[in-house]
Design a protein around this motif. Structure first.
Motif, PDB file in Angstrom:
ATOM      1  N   ALA A 117      23.237  96.245 198.908  1.00 37.89           N
ATOM      2  CA  ALA A 117      24.355  95.867 199.780  1.00 37.89           C
ATOM      3  C   ALA A 117      25.360  94.995 199.029  1.00 37.89           C
ATOM      4  O   ALA A 117      26.575  95.163 199.169  1.00 37.89           O
ATOM      5  N   VAL A 118      24.854  94.063 198.214  1.00 37.85           N
ATOM      6  CA  VAL A 118      25.750  93.215 197.415  1.00 37.85           C
ATOM      7  C   VAL A 118      26.524  94.072 196.416  1.00 37.85           C
ATOM      8  O   VAL A 118      27.743  93.917 196.247  1.00 37.85           O
ATOM      9  N   ARG A 119      25.812  94.984 195.756  1.00 42.59           N
ATOM     10  CA  ARG A 119      26.467  95.851 194.765  1.00 42.59           C
ATOM     11  C   ARG A 119      27.586  96.668 195.413  1.00 42.59           C
ATOM     12  O   ARG A 119      28.688  96.788 194.861  1.00 42.59           O
ATOM     13  N   ARG A 120      27.313  97.219 196.573  1.00 43.84           N
ATOM     14  CA  ARG A 120      28.325  98.044 197.244  1.00 43.84           C
ATOM     15  C   ARG A 120      29.507  97.194 197.718  1.00 43.84           C
ATOM     16  O   ARG A 120      30.658  97.646 197.681  1.00 43.84           O
ATOM     17  N   ALA A 121      29.216  95.975 198.157  1.00 40.22           N
ATOM     18  CA  ALA A 121      30.303  95.094 198.599  1.00 40.22           C
ATOM     19  C   ALA A 121      31.211  94.732 197.426  1.00 40.22           C
ATOM     20  O   ALA A 121      32.444  94.722 197.554  1.00 40.22           O
TER      21      ALA A 121
ATOM     22  N   ALA B 289      35.130  95.823 196.849  1.00 46.44           N
ATOM     23  CA  ALA B 289      36.186  94.836 196.589  1.00 46.44           C
ATOM     24  C   ALA B 289      36.957  95.166 195.312  1.00 46.44           C
ATOM     25  O   ALA B 289      38.139  94.829 195.191  1.00 46.44           O
ATOM     26  N   LEU B 290      36.281  95.835 194.375  1.00 49.28           N
ATOM     27  CA  LEU B 290      36.926  96.201 193.110  1.00 49.28           C
ATOM     28  C   LEU B 290      37.546  97.596 193.162  1.00 49.28           C
ATOM     29  O   LEU B 290      38.117  98.056 192.169  1.00 49.28           O
ATOM     30  N   HIS B 291      37.381  98.277 194.305  1.00 49.35           N
ATOM     31  CA  HIS B 291      37.925  99.630 194.489  1.00 49.35           C
ATOM     32  C   HIS B 291      37.388 100.589 193.423  1.00 49.35           C
ATOM     33  O   HIS B 291      38.141 101.324 192.775  1.00 49.35           O
ATOM     34  N   MET B 292      36.067 100.574 193.249  1.00 46.87           N
ATOM     35  CA  MET B 292      35.431 101.453 192.281  1.00 46.87           C
ATOM     36  C   MET B 292      34.135 101.995 192.875  1.00 46.87           C
ATOM     37  O   MET B 292      33.561 101.382 193.784  1.00 46.87           O
ATOM     38  N   PRO B 293      33.659 103.154 192.397  1.00 45.44           N
ATOM     39  CA  PRO B 293      32.385 103.686 192.901  1.00 45.44           C
ATOM     40  C   PRO B 293      31.235 102.733 192.582  1.00 45.44           C
ATOM     41  O   PRO B 293      31.176 102.154 191.492  1.00 45.44           O
ATOM     42  N   ALA B 294      30.329 102.588 193.524  1.00 41.85           N
ATOM     43  CA  ALA B 294      29.219 101.649 193.339  1.00 41.85           C
ATOM     44  C   ALA B 294      28.343 102.032 192.156  1.00 41.85           C
ATOM     45  O   ALA B 294      27.808 101.163 191.467  1.00 41.85           O
ATOM     46  N   ASP B 295      28.186 103.346 191.901  1.00 36.55           N
ATOM     47  CA  ASP B 295      27.295 103.748 190.813  1.00 36.55           C
ATOM     48  C   ASP B 295      27.900 103.513 189.432  1.00 36.55           C
ATOM     49  O   ASP B 295      27.223 103.675 188.417  1.00 36.55           O
TER      50      ASP B 295
ATOM     51  N   PHE C  80      26.298  91.195 187.243  1.00 38.00           N
ATOM     52  CA  PHE C  80      27.180  92.357 187.290  1.00 38.00           C
ATOM     53  C   PHE C  80      28.203  92.256 186.163  1.00 38.00           C
ATOM     54  O   PHE C  80      28.668  91.159 185.831  1.00 38.00           O
ATOM     55  N   ILE C  81      28.555  93.408 185.605  1.00 38.79           N
ATOM     56  CA  ILE C  81      29.625  93.478 184.607  1.00 38.79           C
ATOM     57  C   ILE C  81      30.797  94.188 185.276  1.00 38.79           C
ATOM     58  O   ILE C  81      30.760  95.399 185.502  1.00 38.79           O
ATOM     59  N   ALA C  82      31.823  93.427 185.613  1.00 39.64           N
ATOM     60  CA  ALA C  82      32.945  93.964 186.380  1.00 39.64           C
ATOM     61  C   ALA C  82      34.186  94.092 185.501  1.00 39.64           C
ATOM     62  O   ALA C  82      34.382  93.306 184.573  1.00 39.64           O
ATOM     63  N   PRO C  83      35.039  95.078 185.805  1.00 34.71           N
ATOM     64  CA  PRO C  83      36.277  95.227 185.034  1.00 34.71           C
ATOM     65  C   PRO C  83      37.314  94.164 185.361  1.00 34.71           C
ATOM     66  O   PRO C  83      38.223  93.908 184.577  1.00 34.71           O
ATOM     67  N   SER C  84      37.177  93.546 186.528  1.00 37.08           N
ATOM     68  CA  SER C  84      38.117  92.501 186.939  1.00 37.08           C
ATOM     69  C   SER C  84      37.422  91.616 187.965  1.00 37.08           C
ATOM     70  O   SER C  84      36.285  91.882 188.366  1.00 37.08           O
TER      71      SER C  84
ATOM     72  N   GLU D 297      38.713  89.703 194.630  1.00 36.33           N
ATOM     73  CA  GLU D 297      39.484  88.664 195.314  1.00 36.33           C
ATOM     74  C   GLU D 297      38.768  88.139 196.554  1.00 36.33           C
ATOM     75  O   GLU D 297      38.846  86.964 196.873  1.00 36.33           O
ATOM     76  N   ARG D 298      38.073  89.018 197.248  1.00 28.92           N
ATOM     77  CA  ARG D 298      37.424  88.600 198.488  1.00 28.92           C
ATOM     78  C   ARG D 298      36.217  89.490 198.752  1.00 28.92           C
ATOM     79  O   ARG D 298      36.286  90.706 198.596  1.00 28.92           O
TER      80      ARG D 298
END
Length: 405
Positions: free
Chosen positions: A225-229, A233-239, A252-256, A259-260
């Motif tokens: 659930a955290v991963r999908r949230a 928020a990052l507008h990217m596929p969860a997988d 998590f390694i995020a591209p950006s 914000e919320r």
């Protein structure tokens, strides 16, 4: 004049138990089997020609592999018939092995099913030729046809099931590889050379900056659930969002930076290169632990927490100072609890009496009295900067770890 329309399919002719056939028919079966055995090479060549003409998915196989598999099926059929056994059981075992190997080579299940049907058709054509030559009873030939085509449907289901199982295994293996890489990057256990070499395998550019995120989850379902949230928020596929369990945290390694995020506490580190992501993740974990102590939610950053992380630091120094200043608050029950709570809220409200009274729903004079009693009991003068800092630090530590806990 209308013709009668059948209301049901004719009954399927079941292949008989060959051992129960009369002696003349068994002799005919044995003769037919020997004729079929002599045609194994011809069958392999015929199936190879069909595969090359109609099965582009077989392009990954050599001619010899195609011929050998066709002859293997023919050999199994001949061996079972020569022993007067219905060949379904032996073919099932062979088909399963065949399906796993072929699916592993990337041949789709529908192509395997068509290939098996084509092979069955050619084998039945050979059997018909032989059957006519040796005089096999037509009823027996029809029963073999029915049994073969029914088994062909079973084979198609088997191919699809094997393909599905392999897809699940690949997905699990891929997820494990992604998790291992993310854990190594965030935990600082993978050398920089390996990170730069393997990053593209996971859709990451080692030349770009990436954002480490930290969160907590009590179960795999909560972690998902955290991963999908975060992905939402990052507008990217969860997988596509790389994550792993790193110690007691989810990393998590995020591209950006998101914000919320509603309903979850997520700590955000500074954007850094993949090689340095472990240091950014360590800061995110500290921010996460601090935010948990102060019951914060949503997006938190270490820089936005002010001096709060100090509450978790220097436990020995804190214990000594607490023994010196806070011991007097540990007795006398409710009254001292109210004094301590009021002092803490008073500092949270930047020493504004009216705001403190409003938050605690008490009279302003009550706030003044309790603050004065706090100073008397702790020997800390809140007008002195050093005492003010000490009081804030100790009060918040005690809120996180109450005495006697």
């Amino acid at each position: 004049m209308t013709s009668a329309i059948p209301t049901a399919w004719p009954p399927r002719r079941r292949m008989p138990d060959l051992a129960t056939l009369d002696e003349p028919t068994r002799h005919l079966v044995t003769t037919a089997v020997e004729r079929l055995r002599a045609k194994q090479d011809a069958f392999g060549a015929r199936f190879l020609a069909l595969a090359r003409a109609h099965l582009p998915g077989y392009d990954v196989l050599t001619d010899e592999e195609i011929r050998a598999s066709a002859q293997q099926f023919m050999d199994t059929l001949v061996a079972e018939l020569s022993a007067l056994r219905v060949p379904d059981g032996a073919l099932r075992g062979l088909l399963n092995t065949f399906a796993v190997e072929r699916a592993g080579r990337g041949i789709p299940p529908e192509v395997l099913a068509v290939g098996y049907q084509m092979g069955s058709r050619e084998m039945l054509a050979l059997l018909d030729e032989v059957g006519v030559d040796v005089g096999l009873p037509p009823e027996l030939l029809l029963a073999i046809h029915d049994s073969t085509w029914e088994f062909s449907n079973e084979a198609a289901s088997m191919f699809a099931r094997v393909q599905h199982d392999l897809a699940l295994e690949r997905a699990q293996f891929d997820a494990e590889r992604r998790s291992t890489f993310a854990s190594g990057v965030l935990g600082g256990t993978i050398p920089a050379e390996q990170i730069n070499r393997d990053a593209h395998l996971f859709g990451l550019d080692p030349r770009s900056l990436h954002v480490p995120l930290a969160a907590r989850a009590a179960s795999p379902v909560a972690a998902d659930a955290v991963r999908r949230a975060i992905a939402s928020a990052l507008h990217m596929p969860a997988d596509r969002l790389l994550f792993a369990e790193v110690g007691a945290s989810l990393g998590f390694i995020a591209p950006s930076s998101p914000e919320r995020i509603a309903g979850h506490l997520v700590a955000v580190g500074l954007p850094v290169a993949l090689n340095d992501l472990h240091s950014g993740f360590a800061e995110a974990v500290l921010a996460l632990e601090t935010a948990e102590c102060f019951a914060l939610t949503g997006i938190v950053r270490l820089a936005d927490l002010g001096p709060r992380p100090l509450v978790l630091s220097a436990p020995r120094t804190a214990d000594r100072l607490s023994a010196r200043h806070m011991r007097a608050l540990d007795g006398q029950g409710r009254a001292n609890h109210d004094i301590e709570q009021t002092a803490r809220v008073y500092l949270e409200c930047d020493q504004r009496v009216r705001e403190t009274a409003g938050r605690l729903a008490v009279h302003q004079n009550t706030v003044r009295y309790r603050v004065r009693r706090f100073e008397e009991l702790t020997k800390l003068d809140l007008k002195r900067t050093e005492d003010l800092v000490t009081a804030w630090w100790l009060l918040n530590r005690r809120a996180v770890n109450p005495p006697g806990s």
